[in-house]
Design an enzyme around this catalytic site. Structure first.
Site, PDB file in Angstrom:
ATOM      1  N   CYS A   1       0.826  -1.214   0.000  1.00 15.48           N
ATOM      2  CA  CYS A   1       0.000   0.000   0.000  1.00 15.48           C
ATOM      3  C   CYS A   1       0.859   1.263   0.000  1.00 15.48           C
ATOM      4  CB  CYS A   1      -1.002  -0.006   1.156  1.00 15.48           C
ATOM      5  SG  CYS A   1      -0.300   0.117   2.806  1.00 15.48           S
ATOM      6  N   TYR A   2       2.098   1.158   0.486  1.00 15.13           N
ATOM      7  CA  TYR A   2       2.969   2.347   0.475  1.00 15.13           C
ATOM      8  C   TYR A   2       3.462   2.691  -0.932  1.00 15.13           C
ATOM      9  CZ  TYR A   2       2.590   2.241   5.483  1.00 15.13           C
ATOM     10  OH  TYR A   2       2.070   2.251   6.748  1.00 15.13           O
TER      11      TYR A   2
ATOM     12  N   ASP B   1      -0.421  -6.749   0.851  1.00 11.77           N
ATOM     13  CA  ASP B   1       0.690  -6.080   1.525  1.00 11.77           C
ATOM     14  C   ASP B   1       2.024  -6.706   1.079  1.00 11.77           C
ATOM     15  OD1 ASP B   1       2.708  -5.844   3.497  1.00 11.77           O
ATOM     16  OD2 ASP B   1       1.321  -5.733   5.169  1.00 11.77           O
TER      17      ASP B   1
ATOM     18  N   ASP C   1      -6.918  -7.827   0.180  1.00 11.27           N
ATOM     19  CA  ASP C   1      -8.128  -7.140   0.643  1.00 11.27           C
ATOM     20  C   ASP C   1      -8.379  -5.947  -0.276  1.00 11.27           C
ATOM     21  OD1 ASP C   1      -6.609  -4.832   1.659  1.00 11.27           O
ATOM     22  OD2 ASP C   1      -5.944  -6.174   3.247  1.00 11.27           O
TER      23      ASP C   1
ATOM     24  N   HIS D   1      -5.727  -2.947   0.108  1.00 14.99           N
ATOM     25  CA  HIS D   1      -4.440  -3.142  -0.558  1.00 14.99           C
ATOM     26  C   HIS D   1      -4.604  -3.255  -2.073  1.00 14.99           C
ATOM     27  CE1 HIS D   1      -2.903  -3.892   3.527  1.00 14.99           C
ATOM     28  NE2 HIS D   1      -1.796  -3.384   3.026  1.00 14.99           N
TER      29      HIS D   1
HETATM   30 ZN   LIG Z   1      -0.454  -1.959   3.878  1.00 15.12          ZN
END
Ligand SMILES: [Zn+2]
Lengths: 308, 366
Positions: free
Chosen positions: B259-260, B304, B311, B314
């Protein structure tokens, strides 16, 4: 859970249920109990009811879903209005003889905090229960945070709450938290894991709050502390910005202090970066060259930074 | 030999990721499995099991992540419009803003998610957003130091300023009272590490960094380079990407997380637009490799890191991360994209987090 409904009389409440004939995207298959509880919650929350039964209802829902900001917000309103009539004032919590909270069931709250450490509504909620001028409150919060950090030493919300607790105790309490034990706590965590950046960040926070590094002697000791930690692994990213910040903030000769540490770690990219930063512009090209060799994947950045 | 929890966890992550990254040369594996991800997100818009109960106060987010992700993959979402509108308007609070579900009090994060999801619908749905009430409610959350509270008793942080100003901007209800002191407040959240935290003297964190920088882009006529320590920020951004596993981490000495790719990777477009001299200071290909080789779950959806389940959250933000590495932007404000490779996704609006075409379309609605 069904027993819960018999504890209070709900006959006068008309529950409000969601109309599910349309707008069904990402609809969750709630249990009948949860659906019923939310139906009653909407009704009493909408009416602004502050009662014992409403308080009990929020607890029921939080047991299923501790991430429900709406319920926490509503519970806070109730607690602030009638909490002291329901709960023993300064009730002793789970966390050893501490953590009293105004109008809240401290034991329940502490248990929940420990069970759902990633939940961030809970920390914010605890802040709203602050008892100003009550040293036990602030000490209790420190104990709760330490409990969480034992399992999860970089928990962002717990660290954030600790900083809030320290600042608030200084602002609102005549017997506030003290620097020494908190500093000792960061010593311990950094000793356990020198890469724990949250502990470094907290240490910096402490020195911003208590500017003891203005004394040359304390500053020298601190620089030595950082140097020892860098020596454990000079590539560790955490101590370098910390060192730079401490030098900039407190050292009368920031650049030479930083440089005197950095030159002790030759052929290391983090140290070399600091050496280059503290060098006159005409010498930077050579360091930049070396950095590009050591960290080729960042070559564009080094050339940009040192304009070569 | 030094051994700590951070080193151990880092090593475990590298052991999981490196074998996958090494298969990058295999053209059958270095592929974006679009159809699987589309199927995954469609499933996340359907009925969810009781295991999702903890998301009961995040319904607008569940809709936004899935719809936005589908649109980024070029799926025509027009047949979903009616249901998006119906689902989200149930969350609109009579006193302004949107809550996490029907009958819940308004919250800034849910408001952002609702309005950005409604941007995927139609001018008719858009006109059902009560802008006057929304604006009044936003002002009740505004604090004298320039920050915003998330909700009535909520916390203040740069997420809140980002949510408040981005919805005000896209709905064209921006005014001086909303932006007053915001830049000063954001500046106080920049840490000694160079990134931004949730409050002054916090630890720098990717999520707050993105929100802080995007907030600054939303303030009209602001000179960002003069507002923050830009060299310090760039230095922190650069260090969030490592060589061995070239995704992004959200904090110093924390693990890489897909996600980053958006929260940190997405900062690059925002930074590059500040000064022409800032270009290609990061490894675009590296982020793409991490996203494609490590974040695609076998059964669809994005994650992740290997070992984690996929999910909606993400999935959407790994897709945004793909947009961050696959496009460069010129002309800030208008955000003209140029593809840097054969893209897997559509270009993203770097501030709103919507597909650029969606953002521009909504921009034309009154
Ligand atoms: Zn994350």
């Amino acid at each position: 859970m069904s027993l819960f409904w018999e504890d209070y009389n709900w006959d006068d409440v008309q529950p409000v249920f969601e109309d599910n004939s349309s707008g069904k995207l990402a609809a969750i298959a709630y249990s009948d109990e949860y659906k019923k509880a939310m139906g009653y919650l909407r009704a009493v929350m909408g009416a602004g009811e502050h009662s014992e039964r409403a308080l009990a209802l929020t607890k029921q829902i939080i047991a299923d879903n501790a991430a429900h900001y709406s319920v926490w917000d509503y519970r806070l309103d109730i607690v602030k209005n009638i909490g002291n009539d329901v709960f023993d004032y300064r009730k002793v919590g789970l966390v050893k003889s501490h953590a009293p909270t105004i109008g809240e069931d401290g034991e329940w709250l502490n248990e929940l905090t420990l069970d759902t450490p990633k939940n961030y509504q809970i920390w914010n909620y605890r802040q709203h229960l602050e008892i100003k001028d009550c040293p036990e409150y602030y000490n209790g919060e420190v104990v709760a945070v330490k409990f969480i950090l034992e399992d999860d030493p970089k928990n962002f919300h717990a660290w954030s709450h600790l900083k809030w607790t320290v600042s608030s105790s200084l602002k609102n309490c005549s017997a506030p938290l003290l620097l020494e034990p908190l500093l000792e706590y960061t010593n311990q965590l950094i000793q356990e894991d020198v890469f724990n950046n949250s502990a470094w960040s907290f240490r910096y926070f402490l020195y911003q709050t208590w500017p003891v590094l203005k004394s040359a002697e304390t500053l020298d000791k601190e620089i030595l502390f950082v140097e020892e930690k860098i020596a454990m692994d000079p590539m560790n990213e955490s101590p370098w910005p910390y060192l730079k910040a401490v030098c900039n903030e407190f050292s009368p000769n920031a650049l030479s202090t930083l440089r005197s540490v950095a030159i002790k770690f030759p052929d290391n990219a983090r140290a070399l970066e600091a050496v280059a930063e503290t060098s006159p512009a005409e010498e930077q090209a050579a360091y930049c060259q070396k950095l590009c060799e050591l960290e080729n994947f960042r070559a564009n950045y080094w050339r940009y930074k040192f304009k070569c | 030999m030094l051994e700590t929890r951070t080193l151990r966890e880092q090593r475990e992550t590298e052991d999981l990721c490196v074998p996958l990254l090494e298969q990058e040369d295999n053209p059958e594996l270095f592929v974006f499995f679009r159809d699987k991800h589309v199927k995954f997100l469609r499933g996340m818009l359907g009925n969810l099991s009781s295991g999702f109960i903890s998301l009961d106060a995040s319904r607008p987010w569940m809709v936004f992540w899935a719809v936005n992700g589908l649109a980024l993959m070029g799926v025509d979402t027009s047949e979903l419009r009616g249901e998006i509108e119906a689902t989200l308007l149930k969350c609109q609070h009579p006193d302004g803003g949107f809550g996490g579900g029907f009958g819940q009090p308004a919250h800034l994060a849910c408001t952002y998610a609702s309005i950005m999801a409604l941007a995927h619908t139609s001018p008719a749905a858009w006109s059902k957003i009560d802008r006057k009430k929304l604006c009044e409610w936003l002002l009740t959350l505004k604090q004298p130091d320039g920050s915003f509270k998330m909700c009535l008793h909520g916390e203040t942080d740069p997420r809140a300023t980002y949510c408040a100003l981005s919805v005000a901007s896209i709905l064209k209800i921006m005014d001086k009272k909303l932006t007053e002191n915001v830049a000063t407040y954001i500046k106080t959240c920049q840490t000694y590490e160079g990134g931004f935290g949730n409050q002054p003297l916090a630890e720098a964190h990717g999520g707050y960094a993105f929100c802080a920088l995007a907030t600054l882009h939303l303030i009209p006529d602001l000179n960002i380079a003069e507002t923050i320590d830009l060299p310090g920020f760039i230095s922190w951004l650069v260090a969030r990407q490592q060589h061995v596993v070239p995704g992004f981490s959200g904090r110093i000495n924390k693990l890489v997380d897909g996600c980053y790719g958006h929260w940190v990777g997405g900062c690059w477009a925002l930074v590059e637009s500040i000064d022409e001299g800032i270009t290609e200071l990061w490894d675009r290909d590296g982020l793409q490799s991490y996203n494609l080789m490590c974040c695609q779950a076998d059964r669809g959806g994005l994650r992740d890191k290997p070992g984690c389940g996929p999910d909606s959250y993400h999935t959407n933000y790994v897709l945004c991360g793909l947009a961050a590495c696959q496009y460069a932007y010129s002309n800030p404000g208008k955000w003209q994209p140029t593809a840097q490779c054969t893209p897997s996704v559509l270009p993203l609006h770097p501030v709103y987090g919507l597909p650029l075409t969606t953002a521009n379309r909504a921009d034309g609605w009154t």
